[in-house]
Design a protein around this motif. Structure first.
Motif, PDB file in Angstrom:
ATOM      1  N   HIS A  54       0.858  -1.191   0.000  1.00 47.18           N
ATOM      2  CA  HIS A  54       0.000   0.000   0.000  1.00 47.18           C
ATOM      3  C   HIS A  54       0.891   1.238   0.000  1.00 47.18           C
ATOM      4  CE1 HIS A  54      -3.562  -2.422   0.644  1.00 47.18           C
ATOM      5  NE2 HIS A  54      -3.002  -2.970   1.725  1.00 47.18           N
ATOM      6  N   PRO A  55       1.156   1.840  -1.171  1.00 45.47           N
ATOM      7  CA  PRO A  55       2.003   3.040  -1.223  1.00 45.47           C
ATOM      8  C   PRO A  55       1.506   4.174  -0.339  1.00 45.47           C
ATOM      9  CG  PRO A  55       1.634   2.160  -3.428  1.00 45.47           C
ATOM     10  CD  PRO A  55       0.722   1.411  -2.508  1.00 45.47           C
ATOM     11  N   ALA A  56       0.195   4.204  -0.035  1.00 45.36           N
ATOM     12  CA  ALA A  56      -0.334   5.278   0.798  1.00 45.36           C
ATOM     13  C   ALA A  56       0.281   5.263   2.194  1.00 45.36           C
ATOM     14  CB  ALA A  56      -1.851   5.168   0.890  1.00 45.36           C
ATOM     15  N   LYS A  57       0.785   4.095   2.621  1.00 42.46           N
ATOM     16  CA  LYS A  57       1.391   4.013   3.950  1.00 42.46           C
ATOM     17  C   LYS A  57       2.667   4.852   4.029  1.00 42.46           C
ATOM     18  CE  LYS A  57      -0.398  -0.499   5.351  1.00 42.46           C
ATOM     19  NZ  LYS A  57      -0.052  -1.872   5.787  1.00 42.46           N
ATOM     20  N   VAL A  59       2.960   7.786   2.864  1.00 44.15           N
ATOM     21  CA  VAL A  59       2.510   9.139   3.207  1.00 44.15           C
ATOM     22  C   VAL A  59       2.165   9.223   4.678  1.00 44.15           C
ATOM     23  CG1 VAL A  59       0.819  10.932   2.708  1.00 44.15           C
ATOM     24  CG2 VAL A  59       1.694   9.485   0.849  1.00 44.15           C
ATOM     25  N   THR A  60       1.413   8.227   5.164  1.00 41.13           N
ATOM     26  CA  THR A  60       1.018   8.247   6.572  1.00 41.13           C
ATOM     27  C   THR A  60       2.214   8.045   7.503  1.00 41.13           C
ATOM     28  OG1 THR A  60       0.525   5.877   6.473  1.00 41.13           O
ATOM     29  CG2 THR A  60      -1.290   7.401   6.027  1.00 41.13           C
TER      30      THR A  60
END
Length: 280
Positions: A54-57, A59-60
């Protein structure tokens, strides 16, 4: 039945150009590519799910990464840290060097026995290829864990691990190089009554020696990098220092060690490249 032609087709026929026939396999090829692409998409979806990709992780988790970098920068350039880092880097270099050079006689022997053009018979060929496949299939870090258990923590286990793995890799590469050479010199020596080992020593090896040397230098580059990773499991070198620095949250020391090993690896790359150019 009167053949109906388009104006462009009439013009081509009048100029003597025949229409290009359609490839009857074109629909089959298009269908095959569609199946392959669909299978790759499904496999990647399964891989993303299995690896929790999950590439969004990223960012988080940016805040945690920033905290890590703030603790690592600037690197610790104190005398004691630099001394330990340089000693560890030299140990890493020696592990890579010994792991490469000591594997040469073992790899060369298995290469001769595992090449179709030099193997005494099919049975010996299969045995040699099986040994090479085993040493090549087992990662060097697994060998390191085994040898750490056998001989204890330290660089000796790393050297043994690289010898085992590099023997398999170099033997495979060298055997393929021996199979691809011009058979003329070998046939000439056989015709003159030379034995198998005389042919290998006086025709096969001299012919492929520049290629063998180039492959050996490439493996030395790889082994220096591998010895860094082996240190993370207790096989000595600067990898062991990096592992200790991470476990004790001394990230500024860790960055210093990374900079030192980066300089060493770049120097090894430049030296190996210079030697390879001289061999060509």
């Amino acid at each position: 039945m009167t053949e109906t032609l388009t104006p462009a087709a009439r013009e081509r026929r009048s100029e003597g150009h025949l229409p290009v026939p359609r490839d009857p396999r074109a629909p089959y090829r298009a269908g095959s590519w569609s199946v392959i692409i669909a299978a790759l998409v499904v496999l990647h979806l399964l891989a993303f799910s299995a690896t929790d990709f999950h590439p969004a992780k990223l960012v988080t988790g940016a805040q945690g990464m920033m905290n890590f970098l703030s603790e690592a920068i600037p690197p610790d350039l104190s005398g004691e840290v630099l001394r330990k880092g340089l000693e560890g880097a030299l140990t890493t270099l020696w592990i890579g060097l010994l792991g490469t050079t000591i594997s040469v006689p073992f790899g060369l022997l298995l290469a001769v026995l595992g090449a179709r053009t030099t193997a005494p018979n099919a049975f010996v060929y299969q045995i040699a290829r099986g040994i090479l496949s085993f040493f090549r299939a087992v990662p060097d870090i697994v060998f390191a864990l085994i040898f750490v258990t056998a001989v204890g923590l330290g660089p000796f286990a790393g050297v043994l691990a690289l010898i085992a793995h590099n023997t398999g890799v170099m033997g495979k590469l060298w055997s393929e190089a021996m199979e691809d050479i011009d058979p003329g010199p070998e046939q000439a020596l056989r015709t003159a009554g030379a034995s198998r080992w005389q042919v290998v020593a006086n025709a096969t090896i001299p012919t492929v020696l520049p290629q063998l040397t180039g492959l050996l230098l490439y493996r030395f580059d790889v082994n220096v990098r591998s010895s860094l990773v082996l240190g993370l499991v207790g096989a000595g070198g600067i990898g062991l220092l990096i592992n200790k620095a991470i476990k004790t949250f001394q990230f500024d020391e860790m960055l210093t060690y990374l900079i030192i090993i980066l300089v060493v690896i770049v120097a090894v790359d430049l030296a190996s490249g210079w030697i390879r150019k001289r061999l060509q």
